[in-house]
Scaffold this active site. Structure first.
Site, short mmCIF file in Angstrom:
data_model
loop_
_atom_site.label_atom_id
_atom_site.label_comp_id
_atom_site.label_asym_id
_atom_site.label_seq_id
_atom_site.Cartn_x
_atom_site.Cartn_y
_atom_site.Cartn_z
N ARG A 71 26.00 -2.79 84.07
CA ARG A 71 24.67 -2.23 83.90
C ARG A 71 23.85 -2.44 85.17
NH1 ARG A 71 24.08 -0.27 79.06
NH2 ARG A 71 21.91 0.25 79.48
N CYS A 75 16.22 8.56 81.24
CA CYS A 75 17.49 7.86 80.96
C CYS A 75 18.48 8.73 80.17
CB CYS A 75 17.21 6.54 80.26
SG CYS A 75 18.58 5.37 80.36
N HIS A 104 12.21 3.40 83.12
CA HIS A 104 11.51 3.05 81.88
C HIS A 104 10.24 2.28 82.26
CE1 HIS A 104 14.87 4.12 79.23
NE2 HIS A 104 15.68 3.47 80.04
#
Length: 254
Positions: A143, A109, A206
């Site tokens: 997002r 990320c 993640h």
């Protein structure tokens, strides 16, 4: 100065096959959404495969060690990227040198973004990257969040969880980690996720990534071992729980 390494001995009755030295980048500022689990997975699988493990950390202003076998780094908010940006640029030449020499790396990320050429924030300010990956990221209007499934030519199915607003596009010097089967990936448009060059993997996944994807973990460890002239001869590990976790995560709606 960086702290002395924390040493964890291998498991099993036979003598250690060697030692794997793993460096975690910026754990104080770039370590969210379970990314610490990637380091733990690499350490445990190293031990199970018969290797002693040396864990080192590098934070803002520390001194990089002269030699490592594997580098891992996590994600962070824009504020974390701002705090490390000058320091990361200062160590960029050494990181690029390690990568060119074959040191395997996994960056998630925020560090994935800064391993590229630059990240442009939502306010329009530019955070320079180190150009290790041929990629560029610009903050998007919303997002990209949820479980994500990739098809990777090297690893097969790869499962993770994405939560980012950055829109990353790859240049010709990088290949994607995989193609998106379900989710958004690098930018929600071109069907790619992550970036690879040399033995370096950058990704938005993640979760953390490695517990559910042991093939990626062992690929990194294999390259760490062979980098120093060793022979990779993995011991059997029961990955039934990892496979189950991957299947459950892949089946969950976004």
């Amino acid at each position: 100065m960086s702290a002395d390494p924390v040493v964890y001995p291998h498991t099993g009755p036979a003598p250690a096959r060697g030692a794997i030295r793993i460096l975690q980048l910026y754990p104080r500022d770039m370590n969210i959404y379970g990314d610490w689990g990637n380091l733990l997975t690499l350490a445990r699988r190293s031990q199970w495969h018969g290797y002693d493990v040396e864990l080192l950390s590098y934070n803002n202003g520390d001194t990089l060690p002269d030699e490592v076998d594997l580098v891992v780094g996590g994600g962070g908010q824009d504020s974390g990227q701002e705090r490390i940006k000058k320091d990361l640029v200062s160590i960029g030449p050494q990181l690029r040198g390690w990568a060119a020499d074959g040191v395997p790396m996994l960056v998630i990320c925020g560090l994935y973004q800064l391993f590229g050429h630059r990240f442009v924030t939502g306010e329009g300010s530019e955070i320079p990257g180190i150009g290790l990956l041929d990629a560029e990221t610009v903050a998007g209007p919303g997002r990209l969040i949820g479980n994500i499934v990739l098809d990777s030519p090297t690893f097969g199915r790869v499962v993770g969880y994405e939560n980012h607003s950055g829109l990353t596009r790859l240049g010709p010097g990088a290949e994607p980690l995989g193609s998106v089967r379900s989710g958004d990936g690098n930018n929600g448009e071109d069907g790619t996720e992550g970036a690879r060059v040399h033995n370096v993997i950058g990704t938005y996944l993640h979760g953390p990534l490695l517990p559910k994807n042991p093939a990626v973990a062992d690929w990194l460890l294999e390259r760490a071992v062979t980098l120093r002239g060793g022979t990779w001869d993995p011991l059997p590990i029961d990955d039934a729980d990892a496979r189950h976790a991957s299947t459950v995560a892949a089946s969950r709606p976004r």
